[in-house]
Design a protein around this motif. Structure first.
Motif, PDB file in Angstrom:
ATOM      1  N   ASP A   1      18.183  93.886  28.847  1.00  0.00           N
ATOM      2  CA  ASP A   1      18.463  92.475  29.112  1.00  0.00           C
ATOM      3  C   ASP A   1      17.518  91.998  30.203  1.00  0.00           C
ATOM      4  O   ASP A   1      17.709  92.259  31.381  1.00  0.00           O
ATOM      5  CB  ASP A   1      19.920  92.291  29.543  1.00  0.00           C
ATOM      6  CG  ASP A   1      20.257  90.836  29.815  1.00  0.00           C
ATOM      7  OD1 ASP A   1      19.477  89.953  29.395  1.00  0.00           O
ATOM      8  OD2 ASP A   1      21.286  90.580  30.456  1.00  0.00           O
ATOM      9  N   ASN A   2      16.453  91.311  29.791  1.00  0.00           N
ATOM     10  CA  ASN A   2      15.486  90.813  30.773  1.00  0.00           C
ATOM     11  C   ASN A   2      15.784  89.367  31.168  1.00  0.00           C
ATOM     12  O   ASN A   2      14.978  88.702  31.782  1.00  0.00           O
ATOM     13  CB  ASN A   2      14.054  90.955  30.248  1.00  0.00           C
ATOM     14  CG  ASN A   2      13.859  90.203  28.924  1.00  0.00           C
ATOM     15  OD1 ASN A   2      14.621  89.289  28.604  1.00  0.00           O
ATOM     16  ND2 ASN A   2      12.832  90.558  28.197  1.00  0.00           N
ATOM     17  N   GLY A   3      16.961  88.887  30.777  1.00  0.00           N
ATOM     18  CA  GLY A   3      17.398  87.564  31.208  1.00  0.00           C
ATOM     19  C   GLY A   3      16.785  86.422  30.426  1.00  0.00           C
ATOM     20  O   GLY A   3      17.069  85.263  30.710  1.00  0.00           O
ATOM     21  N   SER A   4      15.933  86.717  29.416  1.00  0.00           N
ATOM     22  CA  SER A   4      15.317  85.606  28.686  1.00  0.00           C
ATOM     23  C   SER A   4      15.480  85.781  27.184  1.00  0.00           C
ATOM     24  O   SER A   4      14.533  86.030  26.457  1.00  0.00           O
ATOM     25  CB  SER A   4      13.844  85.472  29.049  1.00  0.00           C
ATOM     26  OG  SER A   4      13.181  86.699  28.805  1.00  0.00           O
ATOM     27  N   GLY A   5      16.727  85.686  26.755  1.00  0.00           N
ATOM     28  CA  GLY A   5      16.986  85.642  25.317  1.00  0.00           C
ATOM     29  C   GLY A   5      17.060  86.998  24.667  1.00  0.00           C
ATOM     30  O   GLY A   5      17.177  88.031  25.331  1.00  0.00           O
ATOM     31  N   GLY A   6      17.040  86.997  23.354  1.00  0.00           N
ATOM     32  CA  GLY A   6      17.131  88.240  22.607  1.00  0.00           C
ATOM     33  C   GLY A   6      18.555  88.606  22.245  1.00  0.00           C
ATOM     34  O   GLY A   6      18.793  89.659  21.671  1.00  0.00           O
ATOM     35  N   GLY A   7      19.547  87.741  22.558  1.00  0.00           N
ATOM     36  CA  GLY A   7      20.946  88.015  22.216  1.00  0.00           C
ATOM     37  C   GLY A   7      21.263  87.595  20.799  1.00  0.00           C
ATOM     38  O   GLY A   7      21.963  88.299  20.072  1.00  0.00           O
TER      39      GLY A   7
HETATM   40  C1  LIG Z   1      12.696  89.634  26.810  1.00  0.00           C
HETATM   41  O1  LIG Z   1      13.297  90.166  25.646  1.00  0.00           O
HETATM   42  C2  LIG Z   1      13.139  89.367  24.508  1.00  0.00           C
HETATM   43  C3  LIG Z   1      13.951  89.976  23.388  1.00  0.00           C
HETATM   44  O2  LIG Z   1      13.847  91.377  23.354  1.00  0.00           O
HETATM   45  C4  LIG Z   1      11.624  89.276  24.189  1.00  0.00           C
HETATM   46  O3  LIG Z   1      11.437  88.452  23.047  1.00  0.00           O
HETATM   47  C5  LIG Z   1      10.919  88.659  25.380  1.00  0.00           C
HETATM   48  O4  LIG Z   1       9.519  88.668  25.146  1.00  0.00           O
HETATM   49  C6  LIG Z   1      11.207  89.465  26.646  1.00  0.00           C
HETATM   50  N1  LIG Z   1      10.648  88.748  27.786  1.00  0.00           N
HETATM   51  C7  LIG Z   1      10.029  89.374  28.775  1.00  0.00           C
HETATM   52  C8  LIG Z   1       9.571  88.505  29.901  1.00  0.00           C
HETATM   53  O5  LIG Z   1       9.848  90.580  28.801  1.00  0.00           O
END
Ligand SMILES: *[C@@H]1O[C@H](CO)[C@@H](O)[C@H](O)[C@H]1NC(C)=O
Ligand SMILES: *[C@@H]1O[C@H](CO)[C@@H](O)[C@H](O)[C@H]1NC(C)=O
Length: 427
Positions: A217-223
């Motif tokens: 969970d990098n805090g920017s989506g992907g859920g």
């Molecule tokens: C965070 O994770 C999402 C989903 O796995 C990915 O699309 C996105 O590029 C990632 N962002 C960073 C800053 O790593």
């Protein structure tokens, strides 16, 4: 003279406003209606009973339907909901049984979301069929006990059931795996009267991530995937509550971003008090409030105290924390009775809800209107707003979504790959 006269009126007005402001601040806090803030335990419980007569206590999650499948294979002929189940095997022997009609009445439960839950193990297999069977079971249960229960699928129907002295009975589907990744199934469940969908249970679906699966969970989506976002928008269009209990934080954030309507947690507590991934972190609680949603605080000891022992005071601590953070307008209760085997002291079964509200009163910081909000007014507000968004989208002419998942759910090898059949018959 005229000028002086106008000034005079102005000065008097300012003085009056100042006095009324001052009286308002230091005077006694006006109680809602006729009820004064009580001082003894007995009086507090009396006040709570009066409150729960006026406003339905609506609980977000009860797993009785799953126990009926587990214990009696959905044979309602073998299920006496109007008897004291503490005296009847196998219920009497199970640590997972906390619900019967008598105790629901004692607990003054006015509305209940009954969970149409099926286990994640059925994903890609017969999850959709099992879910339909649980929806059917809940409807048959309501019909069998129609003196006590009344089916409800709207804010208006909840109030009608409560006014007629029956428990408003709603259906929630617990887990996106129940959709078989099909918006057609979602729409059909809505037509059957399902009014919330928990986006995940303990498994990821092809389109949403669960809190139970280790996630980056990098805090920017992907859920939520693109299809997952389409599920959320279709739920907005239908007027179905989106439930985020059990979902991963990334899913919570994505759903909060995409949804046009307020969201709920049907049975989750505060992560700041007990750091279970089933609980809601403060930053998400703030977003939930900004979106007008609701967290229905849950009672499982391992989510209340992160351990096997808890008490009704500990549940109240979660409520106080959430209130201090975002205010009283975003709090409800979702006990998860019949889905848990460790309950707090003082909240052992569905008969004990009044104790929790009496505990809130005891703090001296809660008035009657606050109690009404947590009991049911907040849920009713959220549901009304969800219904309003549905009506607006209908007026705007938004059509049913035709999004679909490119790869069908056939990994269990028990499903027919319908695309391959069409190819054969076309030859
Ligand atoms: C965070 O994770 C999402 C989903 O796995 C990915 O699309 C996105 O590029 C990632 N962002 C960073 C800053 O790593
Ligand atoms: C909760 O806190 C305990 C003790 O600090 C820690 O060991 C655990 O990893 C935490 N769990 C989560 C989900 O943050």
């Amino acid at each position: 003279m005229k000028g002086a006269g106008r000034n005079g009126v102005w000065i008097v007005t300012v003085i009056l406003l100042t006095i009324s402001n001052w009286v308002g601040r230091v005077g006694p806090r006006p109680a809602d209606g006729e009820i004064a803030i009580p001082t003894s335990t007995r009086e507090r419980l009396q006040t709570v009973r009066q409150v729960l007569t006026e406003v339905p206590l609506i609980d977000g999650h009860n797993d009785l339907p799953w126990n009926i499948r587990n214990f009696v294979h959905n044979q309602l002929g073998e299920f006496d909901f109007d008897k004291d189940l503490r005296q009847i095997a196998p219920w009497s022997k199970s640590a997972w049984s906390q619900t019967d009609l008598h105790r629901l009445r004692q607990g003054m439960v006015g509305g209940q979301f009954w969970a149409a839950y099926v286990p994640c193990e059925s994903q890609y297999l017969n999850a959709v069929q099992l879910t339909l069977e649980q929806v059917d079971l809940i409807k048959r249960l309501i019909e069998k006990y129609s003196q006590h229960m009344q089916f409800a699928a709207s804010s208006r129907e909840i109030l009608e059931a409560h006014a007629s002295g029956r428990i408003a009975s709603l259906i929630g589907v617990e887990g996106g795996h129940s959709l078989g990744s099909s918006l057609a199934v979602l729409r059909t469940l809505y037509q059957l009267g399902v009014r919330y969908l928990t986006l995940t249970h303990t498994c990821n679906t092809p389109w949403a991530k669960s809190s139970s699966v280790e996630q980056e969970d990098n805090g920017s989506g992907g859920g939520l995937t693109g299809f997952g976002k389409a599920v959320v928008r279709e739920m907005n269009r239908l007027g179905m509550l989106i439930d985020l209990s059990h979902t991963a934080r990334a899913t919570m954030r994505d759903a909060l971003r995409v949804s046009k309507a307020p969201l709920i947690f049907s049975h989750s507590s505060a992560f700041a008090i007990c750091n279970s991934t089933r609980n809601v972190p403060d930053d998400i609680l703030k977003q939930l409030a900004a979106n007008g949603g609701l967290v229905m605080v849950t009672f499982y000891n391992f989510f209340v105290k992160c351990g096997p022992d808890a008490s009704v005071n500990d549940v109240a601590e979660h409520i106080y924390h959430i209130r201090n953070l975002i205010g009283v307008d975003y709090i409800g209760v979702g006990g998860d009775f019949d889905g848990i085997n460790k309950t707090p002291r003082g909240l052992e079964d569905v008969s004990r809800y009044p104790e929790l509200f009496a505990e809130l009163l005891r703090s001296g910081k809660w008035d009657v209107l606050d109690l009404k909000k947590v009991a049911g007014l907040n849920l009713l507000r959220v549901l009304r707003q969800v219904e309003r968004v549905r009506d607006e989208m209908r007026t705007a002419g938004v059509k049913p979504s035709e999004e679909f998942l490119a790869s069908p759910d056939t990994t269990g090898n028990c499903a027919l790959d319908i695309n391959s059949v069409q190819r054969v018959t076309e030859v």
